[in-house]
Design an enzyme around this catalytic site. Sequence first.
Site, PDB file in Angstrom:
ATOM      1  N   ARG A 178       0.787  -1.294   0.128  1.00  0.00           N
ATOM      2  CA  ARG A 178       0.251  -0.110  -0.022  1.00  0.00           C
ATOM      3  C   ARG A 178       0.809   1.363  -0.087  1.00  0.00           C
ATOM      4  O   ARG A 178       0.107   2.334   0.430  1.00  0.00           O
ATOM      5  CB  ARG A 178      -0.824   0.001   1.174  1.00  0.00           C
ATOM      6  CG  ARG A 178      -1.881  -1.118   1.042  1.00  0.00           C
ATOM      7  CD  ARG A 178      -2.818  -0.927   2.253  1.00  0.00           C
ATOM      8  NE  ARG A 178      -2.297  -1.383   3.642  1.00  0.00           N
ATOM      9  CZ  ARG A 178      -2.279  -2.720   3.943  1.00  0.00           C
ATOM     10  NH1 ARG A 178      -2.762  -3.838   3.481  1.00  0.00           N
ATOM     11  NH2 ARG A 178      -1.903  -2.774   5.195  1.00  0.00           N
ATOM     12  N   CYS A 198       0.681  20.785  -9.688  1.00  0.00           N
ATOM     13  CA  CYS A 198      -0.681  20.716  -9.604  1.00  0.00           C
ATOM     14  C   CYS A 198      -1.333  19.294  -9.360  1.00  0.00           C
ATOM     15  O   CYS A 198      -2.143  19.040  -8.643  1.00  0.00           O
ATOM     16  CB  CYS A 198      -1.395  21.400 -10.815  1.00  0.00           C
ATOM     17  SG  CYS A 198      -1.097  23.039 -11.224  1.00  0.00           S
TER      18      CYS A 198
END
Length: 316
Positions: A178, A198
């Site tokens: 994970r 961004c």
Amino acid sequence: MSEQVYLDLARTILEEGHYKGDRTNTGTYSLFGYQMRFNLQEGFPLLTTKKMPFGLIKSELLWFLKGDSNIRYLLQHNNHIWDEWAFERFVKSTDYTGPDMTDFSHRAQDDADFKVVYQEQMRLFNDRILADEGFAKQYGELGDIYGKQWRAWQTRSGETIDQIKNVIEMIKTNPDSRRLIVSAWNPEDVPSMALPPCHTMFQFYVNDGKLSCQLYQRSGDVFLGVPFNIASYALLTHLIAHETGLEVGEFIHTLGDAHIYSNHVTQVKTQLARSMHAAPKLWLNPDKKSIFDFDVADIKVENYESEPAIKAPVAV
């Protein structure tokens, strides 16, 4: 069809978005917290309701993957996505002695005479970046943006971390992890970047022999930027799946501030009135095994049909 989820986002912002001021003084219609899902098995998510310049998308991604942050490579591939940010740094320096370029982005939209002067100064700047290696090193550099953070994250001890190489190795050796994460948001480096990231962080997920990717994007220019981001991260997922021997699964695009600039509203409405075409297919050179070996000629979209391009100004 995958493209519909993007069109739904644009329509939702027009109908429900909040009007906000912004850094560029343009104004936006904005929503906070929005997620799109693209099944990459159904085709490559390159928009068809307007023509998309795939050559620019793939050369920019390869630039990131090289760990590069200088626009010279992009200009060598006729890619002008990042020109304005490098040019802005130059015209604010003491080395610039040309005509006044204050607020050039807005002035070029409103003043036809100034636009001619601006375009000439930009041409001279780009030509000098290509011809003068020393000038390019000083003024083509955008700071520690995406490529640097992906491939050479600076640690406190002075060493660097190659996040892309590491995540590929983890996908190969521990696909259930994970921690298959790459981050471009480094708070220490943000002030020195021409444009802070961004698209800030992405995570991979392996299930049933398929590789999926989720991107968290703090800020999304829905008309101009987001279509590039969708295709770019879909391409990145394909490239890493190619190297790791997996099929592609989903691309999940999670947006923080998803916005349409006020001077893009007409263009968005034009696009929403158009019909979609079938999604194209992506071709990757099967002879290339590592993503770091790919060049622009090794990546193509096939059977791409679209409506005409729609031009709109970039907010700098």
